[in-house]
Design an enzyme around this catalytic site. Structure first.
Site: not given
Ligand code: NOJ
Length: 550
Positions: A207, A272
């Site tokens: 993440d 991500e």
């Molecule tokens: C990316 C995640 O996919 C999202 O759902 C989340 O709110 C943010 N990062 C913060 O962790």
């Protein structure tokens, strides 16, 4: 000998709270996932990625982790997790879990200890506490804004009751950012990685993999343009954001890669990282870093042949330059589902979501036709593809959620100005005639399901050859049978405006992104995303066809 399974894998994202609810409390759970793995095996995917199911107060649907090495009781227990992994592996499905290293929950033991500890303590040094500006420290340390809206800093009350320091949270105030320059933080995450690797996971989706290192001195910064909810937008910024994509993050991934490589069985890291342009994203997947990075440039490309061709070429080139496969994705739990997004007639910045007051919502039937065509295009591309639960049912975004049902922190932090992401997170329909459409044994669902969803239920789609579910099953089977994921593209095959056409191995793919029919090339039709008029040799608008190459 390695199989490098991840280069070609079709990876299905499970959003645990909305997938399947075994105990009837309205919240999906791990036992629900285990019970439905047969359906996923039938769909034909290679791996599942689970969004967070760890101990969490659920302020950001689990992306606020209070204990990284345990399962939240909402979702079950570690024993349920082990059973799920065992069953998945028995079916040949690999399991990827979500790792949230940029921030913890404010209920994490470390953050609670930091609040109780004095200014300058080792406990505070695990996070980013700073004195405020202004005469009495009453102003935040800098001008950064939270991705979810409002300031990125919250002031704490010190143990003696006086207003104290501020802590940084790039997301919700319940999600304090770690200080990744602190070796203790690094060692803790090595421990967390080992914990899940020892339990048999096949990898981690990381993440906010572009956010963990902040510029020295935390300088003020104002974005030039709305960079979207998850950041990125580096190309558009004259001064790059002092917290997205700083070079220092790569050292962390090299360290993790070395750790993963000590385990057998090709465990992977998927980033991500919302940065652009694509060659920058590819830095996350250099040979000694991660294996995959999500291709958000592809997700953000409109249903338009020129733009699609450009992003496909750019993706393959950028990732190939570092020896990595491209990935492809159209939907996830943070974006408007592509069955709705591809019909929008007005710009909709990522993370804003859609709701009853959104202008330019477009026609749902067009959206579904384009979504099916877009998926048929995506699954013909070489590399690894990510699918988001429910897209195989053709689910649209839920637009008319009641205001008081909404739960995304974006909604609260912008006082309802941005709808946020709840509309793509509504619990799945499994059985048309059952309570909660078979999501669970009761009619409870943590977000209300629309009255119109019976027709999307998996059971009514299973035996209908024209259904979206049947299309996904056929696409995934043919993708595998023709080796498309490990193939390469040759194009163009003729230039027709609004038509994208290429060959991958023994398959010719033709996608008509326009609304008017075009001539259907000769050849045996292997698959089509919608009805074809073969008698008159026409490929209708918003339709993709796979043909056997002559
Ligand atoms: C990316 C995640 O996919 C999202 O759902 C989340 O709110 C943010 N990062 C913060 O962790």
């Amino acid at each position: 000998m390695t199989s490098e399974w991840w280069r070609t894998a079709a990876i299905y994202q499970i959003y645990p709270r909305s997938f399947a609810d075994a105990n009837g409390d309205g919240m999906g759970d791990l036992a629900g996932i285990t019970a439905r793995l047969a359906d996923l095996a039938e769909l034909g995917i290679d791996a599942i990625w689970l969004s967070p199911f760890f101990t969490s107060p659920q302020k950001d649907a689990g992306y606020d982790v209070a204990d990284y090495c345990d399962v939240d009781p909402l979702f079950g227990t570690l024993t349920d997790f082990d059973a799920m992994v065992e069953e998945a592996h028995a079916r040949g499905i690999r399991v990827i879990v979500d790792l949230v290293p940029n921030h913890s929950s404010d209920q994490h033991d470390w953050f609670q200890a930091a609040l109780a500890a004095p200014v300058g303590s080792a406990e505070r040094a695990r996070y980013l506490f700073r004195d405020g500006r202004g005469e009495n420290g009453e102003l935040p340390p800098n001008n950064w804004e939270s991705v979810f809206g409002g300031p990125a800093w919250t002031r704490v009350t010190e143990a003696d009751g006086t207003p104290g320091q501020w802590y940084l949270h790039l997301f919700d105030s319940s999600q304090p950012d770690f200080d990744w320059t602190n070796e203790e933080v690094r060692e803790e995450f090595r421990r967390i990685l080992r914990f899940w690797l020892d339990r048999g996971v096949d990898g981690f989706r990381v993440d906010v993999a572009h956010g963990m290192i902040k510029a020295d001195g935390l300088p003020d910064w104002s974005p030039a343009a709305d960079a979207g909810s998850m950041g990125g937008g580096a190309e558009a910024e004259a001064v790059p954001a002092p917290y997205w994509g700083l070079d220092g993050v790569h050292e962390i991934y090299r360290d993790w890669r070395a750790l993963l490589d000590t385990y057998p069985g090709e465990r992977i890291l998927a980033a991500e990282a919302w940065v652009d342009p694509l060659p920058r994203v590819a830095q996350w997947v250099r040979p000694d870093e991660m294996h995959q990075a999500f291709n958000f440039a592809y997700l953000e490309t409109p249903w338009q042949s020129d733009a699609l061709r450009r992003v496909i070429d750019d993706s393959i080139a950028a990732f190939a330059a570092v020896g990595a496969p491209s990935t492809w994705v159209l939907s996830n739990h943070d974006v408007v589902r592509h069955a709705t997004r591809l019909a929008l007639t007005e710009p909709n910045p990522q993370g804003h979501g859609v709701g009853p007051r959104t202008p330019g919502l477009g026609d749902p039937a067009t959206g579904l036709r384009r979504a099916r065509a877009a998926t048929a295009l995506m699954l013909a591309l070489p590399g690894s593809a990510y699918l988001y639960q429910g897209e195989e049912l053709g689910l649209p975004e839920v637009i008319d959620l009641q205001d008081d049902a909404r739960q995304d922190p974006t909604w609260f932090r912008t006082n309802g100005e941005r709808y946020g992401r709840d509309g793509c997170r509504v619990p799945l329909p499994w059985t048309a005639s059952a309570p909660s459409y078979g999501f669970g044994p009761t009619d409870a669902a943590w977000l209300p399901q629309p009255a119109s969803w019976a027709s999307f239920a998996r059971d009514v789609q299973r035996d209908d050859p024209a259904s979206t579910l049947s299309l996904y099953r056929s696409l995934l089977a043919a993708r595998r049978a023709h080796g498309l994921a490990s193939g390469s593209l040759e194009w163009p095959l003729g230039e027709t405006p609004e038509v994208l056409s290429f060959r991958n191995g023994d398959v010719v793919v033709v996608a008509n992104t326009g609304s008017a029919p075009v001539a259907l090339p000769a050849g045996e039709v292997l698959l089509a995303s919608g009805p074809l008029d073969e008698a008159s040799a026409q490929l209708p608008g918003d339709t993709t066809v796979w043909l056997r190459a002559a």
